[in-house]
Enzyme design. Structure first.
Site, PDB file in Angstrom:
ATOM      1  N   CYS A 199       0.814  -1.220   0.000  1.00  0.00           N
ATOM      2  CA  CYS A 199       0.000   0.000   0.000  1.00  0.00           C
ATOM      3  C   CYS A 199       0.851   1.274   0.000  1.00  0.00           C
ATOM      4  O   CYS A 199       1.425   1.632  -1.003  1.00  0.00           O
ATOM      5  CB  CYS A 199      -0.981  -0.024   1.170  1.00  0.00           C
ATOM      6  SG  CYS A 199      -2.347   1.154   1.014  1.00  0.00           S
ATOM      7  N   ARG A 212     -12.372   6.982  -1.046  1.00  0.00           N
ATOM      8  CA  ARG A 212     -11.437   5.887  -0.881  1.00  0.00           C
ATOM      9  C   ARG A 212     -11.938   4.621  -1.571  1.00  0.00           C
ATOM     10  O   ARG A 212     -13.151   4.410  -1.719  1.00  0.00           O
ATOM     11  CB  ARG A 212     -11.192   5.605   0.608  1.00  0.00           C
ATOM     12  CG  ARG A 212     -10.664   6.816   1.375  1.00  0.00           C
ATOM     13  CD  ARG A 212     -10.255   6.456   2.783  1.00  0.00           C
ATOM     14  NE  ARG A 212      -9.092   5.596   2.814  1.00  0.00           N
ATOM     15  CZ  ARG A 212      -7.831   6.016   2.678  1.00  0.00           C
ATOM     16  NH1 ARG A 212      -7.583   7.310   2.498  1.00  0.00           N
ATOM     17  NH2 ARG A 212      -6.829   5.165   2.721  1.00  0.00           N
ATOM     18  N   HIS A 238      -3.870  -5.713   1.942  1.00  0.00           N
ATOM     19  CA  HIS A 238      -3.590  -5.823   3.380  1.00  0.00           C
ATOM     20  C   HIS A 238      -4.199  -7.127   3.891  1.00  0.00           C
ATOM     21  O   HIS A 238      -4.673  -7.948   3.140  1.00  0.00           O
ATOM     22  CB  HIS A 238      -4.256  -4.661   4.130  1.00  0.00           C
ATOM     23  CG  HIS A 238      -3.656  -3.324   3.908  1.00  0.00           C
ATOM     24  ND1 HIS A 238      -2.445  -2.935   4.454  1.00  0.00           N
ATOM     25  CD2 HIS A 238      -4.122  -2.248   3.221  1.00  0.00           C
ATOM     26  CE1 HIS A 238      -2.207  -1.670   4.123  1.00  0.00           C
ATOM     27  NE2 HIS A 238      -3.192  -1.233   3.365  1.00  0.00           N
TER      28      HIS A 238
END
Length: 245
Positions: A95, A129, A193
Site C-alpha cells: 500500500c 477511498r 492488506h
C-alpha cells in the site's frame, strides 16, 4: 539454509496487521528448518544496513501521516534499494510503501509525499477511498490462481509495468484498469492488506523460494500442510466470487 530478512518500519507502517507478513514468512521457514535472521529498521535509525547480505525486505502500509514520517527517512536508502531490486533482491511493499517506490504521490489536498523515483509510477489520491475485500487472479502462475486481501486507499496508481494480477472483485491500482499491484524482477508492490501472506501461503512461498534461489541451488520448497491456510483463502475467495454474481 538461512534467510536474512529486513523488516522496515513495522513500528510505523503496520496498518491492518501488515506485520503478519513477517510472521508468516518466519513460520513457513521455521517449519521447513530454514533459519531466519531478522533485522528491524526504524525511522531515525543510523543507516548502517548491508543490503548485500539481505535476502528479503518487507515494508508495510500506513496512513498518509505515517508515510510522510517514513518517506524522508526511506529516501536515505534510495540508491541501495534500487541496486537491491535490480540485483533480483526480494522485496514486498504494501500500500503506502508501494506508492513511495514511484515517481510521485499527490494527495487530494494537494500535498505531496517524497517518493523514491525507482519506478515510473504515479499515484494520485482522491477524497473517495477504494475500500473493501479484494480478489485478484495472479499473473505469476501461482496455484491457487487467486489472491485475496483487503484494500483501503485513496490513491489511484498508474504504471506500465507487469502487474501482480487482474482484479475479479474490488479495485486494485485504481478504479479504471482492473489491474492490481506491480511485479518487477523480485519486487512485488500491492494494495492487499489483511495481512496479505497468511491468507495466501502460495504467495509467501513464492517470495521464500525466490530469496533462496539467490543463494542456493534449489528449484522448489519442501511442501507444507496448508489445509488451514487454504481454507481461509478459499472461504474468502468463494464469498467474493458469489458476491460478484
Amino acid at each position: 539454509m538461512e534467510l536474512n530478512i529486513l523488516d522496515m518500519y513495522s513500528d510505523t507502517l503496520n496498518i491492518y496487521g501488515d506485520i503478519g507478513n513477517l510472521i508468516s514468512i518466519k513460520k513457513r521457514c521455521e517449519w521447513r528448518g530454514i533459519e531466519v535472521n531478522q533485522e528491524s529498521f526504524s525511522v531515525g535509525q543510523e543507516n548502517n544496513l548491508d543490503y548485500e547480505n539481505v535476502d528479503m525486505v518487507l515494508i508495510g502500509g500506513g496512513s498518509d501521516k505515517s508515510q510522510a514520517a517514513v518517506s524522508n527517512d526511506l529516501l536515505k536508502q534510495r540508491n541501495d534499494l534500487e541496486n537491491y531490486i535490480e540485483n533480483d533482491g526480494v522485496l514486498l511493499a504494501i500500500c503506502g510503501s508501494y506508492q513511495m517506490f514511484g515517481n510521485k504521490y499527490s494527495s487530494f489536498n494537494e500535498n505531496s509525499i517524497p517518493c523514491l523515483e525507482i519506478f515510473d509510477m504515479e499515484t494520485i489520491a482522491q477524497e473517495e477511498r477504494l475500500t473493501g475485500n479484494i480478489l485478484i487472479e495472479n499473473s505469476l502462475g501461482l496455484r491457487p490462481r487467486t489472491l485475496v486481501g483487503f484494500e483501503n486507499h485513496g490513491g489511484r496508481t498508474y504504471h506500465k509495468y507487469d502487474v501482480l494480477g487482474n482484479v475479479e472483485v474490488g479495485y486494485g491500482n485504481n478504479d479504471e484498469s482492473k489491474e492490481e499491484g506491480l511485479s518487477y524482477k523480485n519486487f512485488i508492490g500491492t494494495y492487499l492488506h489483511g495481512a496479505f501472506l497468511p491468507k495466501n501461503p502460495h504467495m509467501a512461498d513464492h517470495l521464500i523460494l525466490n530469496a533462496l534461489k539467490n543463494k542456493y541451488d534449489i528449484d522448489s520448497l519442501e511442501p507444507l500442510n496448508d489445509d488451514i491456510e487454504l481454507q481461509a483463502h478459499d472461504f474468502m475467495a468463494n464469498k467474493l466470487l458469489k458476491s460478484k454474481k
